[in-house]
Design an enzyme around this catalytic site. Sequence first.
Site, short mmCIF file in Angstrom:
data_model
loop_
_atom_site.label_atom_id
_atom_site.label_comp_id
_atom_site.label_asym_id
_atom_site.label_seq_id
_atom_site.Cartn_x
_atom_site.Cartn_y
_atom_site.Cartn_z
N ASP A 75 32.89 59.34 31.85
CA ASP A 75 34.33 59.03 31.81
C ASP A 75 34.89 59.42 30.45
O ASP A 75 34.89 58.61 29.54
CB ASP A 75 34.53 57.55 32.10
N GLU A 119 44.22 58.90 27.66
CA GLU A 119 44.22 58.47 29.07
C GLU A 119 43.86 57.01 29.20
O GLU A 119 44.47 56.25 29.96
CB GLU A 119 43.25 59.32 29.90
N ASP A 173 38.42 62.61 37.37
CA ASP A 173 38.20 61.44 36.52
C ASP A 173 37.48 60.33 37.29
O ASP A 173 37.69 59.15 37.03
CB ASP A 173 39.55 60.96 35.96
#
Length: 481
Positions: free
Chosen positions: A312, A346, A374
């Site tokens: 991630d 993000e 993602d």
Amino acid sequence: MTLDDFRMHSFLSFITFLHIGSLVCDCHPHTLKPKNTTDAAINALDIAKEVTAYADVAKQIIDLAVYGDARNRSYRRLADFTDTIGNRVSGSKNLEMAINYMYKAMTVDGLDVHLEPVKVPHWVRGKESAEIVQPRSKNLAILGLGSSVGTPPEGIQADVLVVQSFDELKRRGSEAKGKIVVYNQPFVSYGETVAYRAFGASEAGKLGAVAALIRSVTPFSINSPHTGLQDYQDGVKKIPAACITIEDAELMWRMAKRGEKIVVKLTMGATTLPDADSFNTVAEIKGWQHPEQVVLLSGHLDSWDVGQGAMDDGGGAMISWEALSLIKDLGLRPRRTLRTVLWTGEEQGGVGSQQYFNLHKVNLSNFDLVMESDLGTFRPVGLQFTGSDAAQKVMAEVVKLLAPINTTRLEPHGEGTDIYPWMNAGIPGASLHVMDSRYFWFHHSEGDTMTVQDPHEMDLCSALWAVVAYVVADLEEMLPR
Ligand SMILES: *[C@@H]1O[C@H](CO)[C@@H](O)[C@H](O)[C@H]1NC(C)=O
Ligand SMILES: *[C@@H]1O[C@H](CO)[C@@H](O)[C@H](O)[C@H]1NC(C)=O
Ligand SMILES: *[C@@H]1O[C@H](CO)[C@@H](O)[C@H](O)[C@H]1NC(C)=O
Ligand SMILES: *[C@@H]1O[C@H](CO)[C@@H](O)[C@H](O)[C@H]1NC(C)=O
């Protein structure tokens, strides 16, 4: 993946509702416009024919990525990147280094690269610790939550109230004052359970609690705390918030059920500094016929400040770079521009991508498709896609080109914090569906390292990403809205 995904799930349900609403409407014959079925059928045939003509080029991309010279390349790139830089939280020196690293690497790769400045939040964890003081001394593994305030330097020591849900907290509201609220909510799904991480501190703060410790949002644990963003509500006292492990949350729940008095000491040095300068990193292959029209591929470069941020979202960033490398290595250049954007900020709620949208939305009509990976780069099983029925028909043909890697499934709902602004504005959006059952085991924890990545699985993801992006960017027409 952030908090925003959670909000978006509710949003998507709403959209689905609207969509079903309009279908219901179509059932009334008098509201139906006369359809030229001949036209529609001919059109569908044309699309199928046009897309099928890409079978050879799709096969070339797949062969290069999975069996050829590019085999294992996205994995090697990811390993080099995350082993060298480490994790990359918003506002950190590491994130700055990461952006420089990718700028250089993609330039050396022969792509057209530039940086676009944005401001990002700058939260710093500081030193943190927690322990049970009573009924027996025990260390607690914790991770403070992004945007949380710290404790006074000497820490907070207080009695604990353990609850299993927001409902229970409400029922026992009068017991919360002056206490540390421990949430031991079961894991249902990320989308549902993340509400405790997001709003646990404010819900406890409203009742006069002094801190909140929240069971990590994961279905599996080897005493691993998982961090993430939390969200203070306006007008509610800000109290320190951290995640604890499933094991410790259950331990305190059992102690509380036995009627034992639990006392915890919590120390957190967390602080929020002024917003920092950062950049979205952009690499392109310019289209030969419609350079102003764009197919956007993306992942985010920032991560949390634990583990390596390999899953991630280092993986999503690397396959979005790799897709352009594969296309370039084959000497291909589509009609439209292929643009890879490696987002910043993000994890802070899509902060970098929102600023990108605000700046570039003047060119909304030139965005053909927005893609984000993602949700991990494990073995891919299909493409998730949001678009009109007409666009779905085109994409259903495109994914058939992925037969050599067995990923011909087109599924509803493209997702990604960073592409939602575009999708909400009506641009078709796509995301990668991978075998993600283990994703939340490692998510936002020290366990998010290269060890969870697999080179072959990454090759398959890169191949899928490259084929979809290239073919859509090269079709005669943009995807219908
Ligand atoms: C329906 O489509 C056909 C084939 O494109 C065309 O020849 C015809 O004129 C269309 N009819 C109407 C009513 O639009
Ligand atoms: C790719 O990685 C796999 C798994 O680590 C390894 O077995 C294989 O030899 C590698 N192949 C190449 C061409 O690097
Ligand atoms: C909008 O598109 C035009 C034409 O491609 C380009 O020159 C301009 O820089 C774009 N503006 C933004 C803000 O992206
Ligand atoms: C796709 O499925 C076929 C049949 O099950 C199998 O032989 C092949 O190895 C699979 N390809 C990949 C890339 O997984």
